[in-house]
Scaffold this motif. Structure first.
Motif, PDB file in Angstrom:
ATOM      1  N   VAL A 205      -4.692  -2.362   0.680  1.00  0.00           N
ATOM      2  CA  VAL A 205      -5.575  -2.223  -0.483  1.00  0.00           C
ATOM      3  C   VAL A 205      -6.062  -3.572  -1.012  1.00  0.00           C
ATOM      4  O   VAL A 205      -6.937  -3.640  -1.860  1.00  0.00           O
ATOM      5  N   SER A 206      -5.448  -4.655  -0.519  1.00  0.00           N
ATOM      6  CA  SER A 206      -5.857  -6.007  -0.930  1.00  0.00           C
ATOM      7  C   SER A 206      -5.889  -6.904   0.306  1.00  0.00           C
ATOM      8  O   SER A 206      -5.277  -6.577   1.327  1.00  0.00           O
ATOM      9  N   PRO A 207      -6.569  -8.056   0.182  1.00  0.00           N
ATOM     10  CA  PRO A 207      -6.826  -8.874   1.378  1.00  0.00           C
ATOM     11  C   PRO A 207      -5.587  -9.422   2.077  1.00  0.00           C
ATOM     12  O   PRO A 207      -4.574  -9.720   1.444  1.00  0.00           O
ATOM     13  N   SER A 208      -5.729  -9.558   3.389  1.00  0.00           N
ATOM     14  CA  SER A 208      -4.640 -10.095   4.209  1.00  0.00           C
ATOM     15  C   SER A 208      -4.997 -11.517   4.645  1.00  0.00           C
ATOM     16  O   SER A 208      -6.175 -11.864   4.766  1.00  0.00           O
ATOM     17  N   ILE A 209      -3.965 -12.327   4.901  1.00  0.00           N
ATOM     18  CA  ILE A 209      -4.185 -13.717   5.317  1.00  0.00           C
ATOM     19  C   ILE A 209      -4.967 -13.741   6.630  1.00  0.00           C
ATOM     20  O   ILE A 209      -4.692 -12.948   7.549  1.00  0.00           O
ATOM     21  N   ASN A 210      -5.947 -14.628   6.712  1.00  0.00           N
ATOM     22  CA  ASN A 210      -6.820 -14.786   7.891  1.00  0.00           C
ATOM     23  C   ASN A 210      -7.624 -13.529   8.197  1.00  0.00           C
ATOM     24  O   ASN A 210      -8.105 -13.345   9.310  1.00  0.00           O
ATOM     25  N   GLY A 211      -7.723 -12.617   7.227  1.00  0.00           N
ATOM     26  CA  GLY A 211      -8.471 -11.381   7.457  1.00  0.00           C
ATOM     27  C   GLY A 211      -7.856 -10.544   8.562  1.00  0.00           C
ATOM     28  O   GLY A 211      -8.548  -9.781   9.248  1.00  0.00           O
ATOM     29  N   LEU A 212      -6.543 -10.684   8.756  1.00  0.00           N
ATOM     30  CA  LEU A 212      -5.897  -9.960   9.858  1.00  0.00           C
ATOM     31  C   LEU A 212      -5.954  -8.450   9.629  1.00  0.00           C
ATOM     32  O   LEU A 212      -5.705  -7.969   8.533  1.00  0.00           O
ATOM     33  N   VAL A 213      -6.333  -7.747  10.657  1.00  0.00           N
ATOM     34  CA  VAL A 213      -6.427  -6.292  10.600  1.00  0.00           C
ATOM     35  C   VAL A 213      -5.838  -5.729  11.897  1.00  0.00           C
ATOM     36  O   VAL A 213      -6.242  -6.119  12.990  1.00  0.00           O
TER      37      VAL A 213
ATOM     38  N   ALA B  99       0.836  -1.202   0.000  1.00  0.00           N
ATOM     39  CA  ALA B  99       0.000   0.000   0.000  1.00  0.00           C
ATOM     40  C   ALA B  99       0.876   1.260   0.000  1.00  0.00           C
ATOM     41  O   ALA B  99       0.589   2.234  -0.712  1.00  0.00           O
ATOM     42  N   GLN B 100       1.949   1.236   0.772  1.00  0.00           N
ATOM     43  CA  GLN B 100       2.830   2.403   0.844  1.00  0.00           C
ATOM     44  C   GLN B 100       3.526   2.640  -0.502  1.00  0.00           C
ATOM     45  O   GLN B 100       3.596   3.771  -0.986  1.00  0.00           O
TER      46      GLN B 100
ATOM     47  N   GLU C 141       3.191   5.779  -3.250  1.00  0.00           N
ATOM     48  CA  GLU C 141       4.328   6.559  -3.765  1.00  0.00           C
ATOM     49  C   GLU C 141       4.577   6.284  -5.258  1.00  0.00           C
ATOM     50  O   GLU C 141       5.661   6.521  -5.773  1.00  0.00           O
ATOM     51  N   ASP C 142       3.532   5.741  -5.931  1.00  0.00           N
ATOM     52  CA  ASP C 142       3.544   5.542  -7.390  1.00  0.00           C
ATOM     53  C   ASP C 142       4.532   4.513  -7.916  1.00  0.00           C
ATOM     54  O   ASP C 142       4.959   4.596  -9.075  1.00  0.00           O
ATOM     55  N   PHE C 143       4.919   3.562  -7.116  1.00  0.00           N
ATOM     56  CA  PHE C 143       5.741   2.459  -7.640  1.00  0.00           C
ATOM     57  C   PHE C 143       4.827   1.471  -8.344  1.00  0.00           C
ATOM     58  O   PHE C 143       3.652   1.332  -7.988  1.00  0.00           O
ATOM     59  N   ASP C 144       5.389   0.801  -9.341  1.00  0.00           N
ATOM     60  CA  ASP C 144       4.661  -0.269 -10.019  1.00  0.00           C
ATOM     61  C   ASP C 144       5.001  -1.546  -9.244  1.00  0.00           C
ATOM     62  O   ASP C 144       6.114  -2.057  -9.360  1.00  0.00           O
ATOM     63  N   VAL C 145       4.058  -2.035  -8.429  1.00  0.00           N
ATOM     64  CA  VAL C 145       4.407  -3.117  -7.515  1.00  0.00           C
ATOM     65  C   VAL C 145       3.361  -4.236  -7.552  1.00  0.00           C
ATOM     66  O   VAL C 145       2.164  -3.961  -7.642  1.00  0.00           O
TER      67      VAL C 145
ATOM     68  N   GLU D  27       7.095   1.865   6.829  1.00  0.00           N
ATOM     69  CA  GLU D  27       6.261   2.692   5.937  1.00  0.00           C
ATOM     70  C   GLU D  27       6.932   4.022   5.567  1.00  0.00           C
ATOM     71  O   GLU D  27       6.847   4.473   4.437  1.00  0.00           O
ATOM     72  N   ALA D  28       7.598   4.655   6.537  1.00  0.00           N
ATOM     73  CA  ALA D  28       8.147   5.995   6.269  1.00  0.00           C
ATOM     74  C   ALA D  28       9.453   5.961   5.477  1.00  0.00           C
ATOM     75  O   ALA D  28       9.891   6.991   4.976  1.00  0.00           O
ATOM     76  N   VAL D  29      10.079   4.790   5.364  1.00  0.00           N
ATOM     77  CA  VAL D  29      11.403   4.760   4.715  1.00  0.00           C
ATOM     78  C   VAL D  29      11.460   3.885   3.466  1.00  0.00           C
ATOM     79  O   VAL D  29      12.385   4.008   2.667  1.00  0.00           O
ATOM     80  N   ILE D  30      10.467   3.013   3.293  1.00  0.00           N
ATOM     81  CA  ILE D  30      10.589   1.997   2.240  1.00  0.00           C
ATOM     82  C   ILE D  30      10.638   2.624   0.836  1.00  0.00           C
ATOM     83  O   ILE D  30      11.364   2.149  -0.048  1.00  0.00           O
ATOM     84  N   GLY D  31       9.896   3.726   0.636  1.00  0.00           N
ATOM     85  CA  GLY D  31       9.896   4.405  -0.670  1.00  0.00           C
ATOM     86  C   GLY D  31      11.305   4.868  -1.026  1.00  0.00           C
ATOM     87  O   GLY D  31      11.788   4.630  -2.148  1.00  0.00           O
ATOM     88  N   SER D  32      11.993   5.530  -0.088  1.00  0.00           N
ATOM     89  CA  SER D  32      13.359   6.026  -0.379  1.00  0.00           C
ATOM     90  C   SER D  32      14.299   4.870  -0.659  1.00  0.00           C
ATOM     91  O   SER D  32      15.163   4.963  -1.534  1.00  0.00           O
ATOM     92  N   ILE D  33      14.134   3.769   0.078  1.00  0.00           N
ATOM     93  CA  ILE D  33      15.035   2.626  -0.126  1.00  0.00           C
ATOM     94  C   ILE D  33      14.821   2.025  -1.517  1.00  0.00           C
ATOM     95  O   ILE D  33      15.771   1.755  -2.249  1.00  0.00           O
ATOM     96  N   PHE D  34      13.563   1.848  -1.922  1.00  0.00           N
ATOM     97  CA  PHE D  34      13.281   1.285  -3.253  1.00  0.00           C
ATOM     98  C   PHE D  34      13.772   2.243  -4.352  1.00  0.00           C
ATOM     99  O   PHE D  34      14.320   1.816  -5.364  1.00  0.00           O
ATOM    100  N   ARG D  35      13.564   3.549  -4.126  1.00  0.00           N
ATOM    101  CA  ARG D  35      13.995   4.536  -5.136  1.00  0.00           C
ATOM    102  C   ARG D  35      15.507   4.456  -5.315  1.00  0.00           C
ATOM    103  O   ARG D  35      16.023   4.424  -6.427  1.00  0.00           O
TER     104      ARG D  35
END
Ligand code: SF4
Length: 462
Positions: A175-183, A30-31, A35-39, A138-146
């Motif tokens: 944005v998509s389902p999680s295993i066992n409906g975990l929330v 989702a993060q 940040e507009d990555f194709d994932v 969440e706050a750093v993964i975009g910079s690392i992938f970039r």
């Protein structure tokens, strides 16, 4: 292989896209989308079909080397390499991944098992893993992938600092389902146990609307039945201390149970929170058992020694005193038993400084819990949290009393296993078939353990 199916059911997927994925991975997805990555998230067995277009391969790990408490305990008793470790090795050894790696693919690893790479630095080099991310990313993964895509320098190990821990507003909805409906309903814990890494994270609780939106993602997908509410202590939802807040807890459960017909569970809750507000607990239990007869949660008992409890988990019993820990356990377990919560409890074996008399006190406590429908799982001490520099507990260090404690837990679980199987499969079309299969499996396991039991008293263990 066929025998492993009930224990390792294959992922439901469509052209390699799983119908549900681990919740933490869904957050990263989702993060990155935000940040507009194709994932895309892939079932690892379909990696060859997609890897040619990828610039970065992100791998989510739960227990990549089997060093987690559950796998390391089982593996050292059964003297087998854990399955999770085997499968992780298969994934990174895939020749297609290796070929793409030589052509510039970057590999980034993250997830709850990322800490284990600190113990396997040679492996990181051997398999050319570019970056291992540990913590809430969440706050750093975009910079690392970039940086990975642009060919910039990547740190081999990236530990997310407290200042980089995302605030509630910065955590995207899945944005998509999680295993066992975990929330998730919140992050962090205020109890500060020495052996736990969660304790270093700030406490945050999600608002009702965020939780509802994520449940909707799961149930609308039609791919997930049920819901598992996840927090380190679901009973403390919305609380700033160790006392449950009735209004918030009741509202949360009313909202959730309106959406869910079956398959509801909690990930974790504390005995102290249940014992501190029995009426609140019963009220929530009523809302749940109206829809389904019982629900499950993981519970940390850890020890039956008040001295150890005081030393390494002084706030686990709060608002009660640490020295009253065993009373809290008995009261909490009794309330769970009476209200339909079936706990899967953990004990830590081989804590640093543990004496024979501490183990004996844990065994006495277990005797008192015999009448409560539950599972009790002993886990060897793994150095995490503020105890990360302490020594691992090894099978060879097991005293005669430790062995008896392990056997006592097994006897407890076998005593309850039939009744747990009955309730677990009740109402399902495959109820009889699967119940009989697991019962037969439990019967074989019982026989094996009893053989071990007699062997252990003849000092078969080194
Ligand atoms: S109560 Fe549980 S989550 Fe909280 S610090 Fe202790 S072990 Fe960790």
């Amino acid at each position: 292989m066929a025998l492993s199916l009930p224990f390792f059911p294959p992922l439901k997927e469509d052209k390699g896209l799983p119908s549900a994925a681990p919740y933490g991975l869904r957050k990263i997805e989702a993060q990155l989308l935000k940040e507009d990555f194709d994932v895309i998230i892939l079932d690892p067995s379909h990696i060859e079909e997609h890897i040619s277009k990828a610039k970065v391969l992100g791998i989510y790990v739960m227990d990549p080397f089997g060093l987690g408490p559950a796998s390391s305990t089982l593996a050292s008793i059964l003297k087998n390499e854990p399955y999770l470790a085997k499968y992780f090795q298969v994934l990174v050894s895939n020749p297609v991944v290796k070929l793409r790696k030589r052509n510039g693919l970057k590999i980034i690893v993250g997830g709850p098992g990322a800490w284990q790479f600190q113990y396997r630095k040679k492996f990181v080099e051997e398999f050319s893993i570019d970056c291992i991310v540990e913590g809430e990313a969440e706050a750093v993964i975009g910079s690392i992938f970039r940086a990975a895509i642009c060919g910039e320098h990547l740190p081999k190990f990236y530990e997310v600092g407290i200042k980089e821990t995302p605030s509630l507003e910065k955590i995207p909805d899945i944005v998509s389902p999680s295993i066992n409906g975990l929330v998730e309903i919140g992050r962090g814990c205020c109890r500060g146990c020495e052996f736990c890494s969660v304790t270093q994270k700030p406490l945050r609780w999600y608002p009702f609307d965020k939780i509802q939106r994520e449940i909707d993602v799961n149930i609308k997908s039609d791919k997930v039945n049920g819901c598992c509410l996840h927090a380190e202590d679901v009973m403390l939802y919305g609380s700033r201390n160790t006392l449950p807040v009735e209004k918030k807890l009741v509202k949360l459960h009313e909202l959730v149970m309106k959406k869910i017909n079956r398959g509801f569970s909690w990930s974790h809750c504390s005995l102290a929170a249940v014992a501190s507000k029995p009426k609140v607990f019963s009220r929530i239990a009523e809302t749940i058992v109206e829809k389904q007869g019982w629900w499950g949660a993981e519970i940390g008992i850890e020890t039956g020694s008040p001295e150890i409890a005081k030393k390494i988990m002084p706030s686990k019993a709060h608002p009660f005193k640490a020295e009253d820990w065993n009373d809290v356990v008995r009261l909490g377990m009794g309330l769970m038993n009476d209200n339909g919560l079936v706990p899967a409890c953990t004990l830590i074996v081989g804590l640093p400084g543990e004496r024979e008399e501490d183990v004996a006190k844990t065994m006495d406590l277990l005797d008192d819990l015999r009448g409560f429908r539950s599972l009790i799982v002993p886990l060897f001490f793994v150095p995490l949290g503020r105890m990360r520099r302490k020594d691992w507990f090894k099978r060879t260090e097991m005293s005669e009393l430790h062995k008896q404690l392990l056997l006592q837990c097994t006897e407890h679980d076998f005593y309850w296993v039939d009744s747990l199987l009955e309730i677990a499969f009740k109402g399902k079309w495959y109820e009889r078939l699967l119940r009989e299969f697991y019962k037969a499996f439990a019967g074989i396991a019982k026989r094996k353990v009893r053989q071990l039991e007699s062997a252990s008293f003849q000092n078969e263990y080194p």
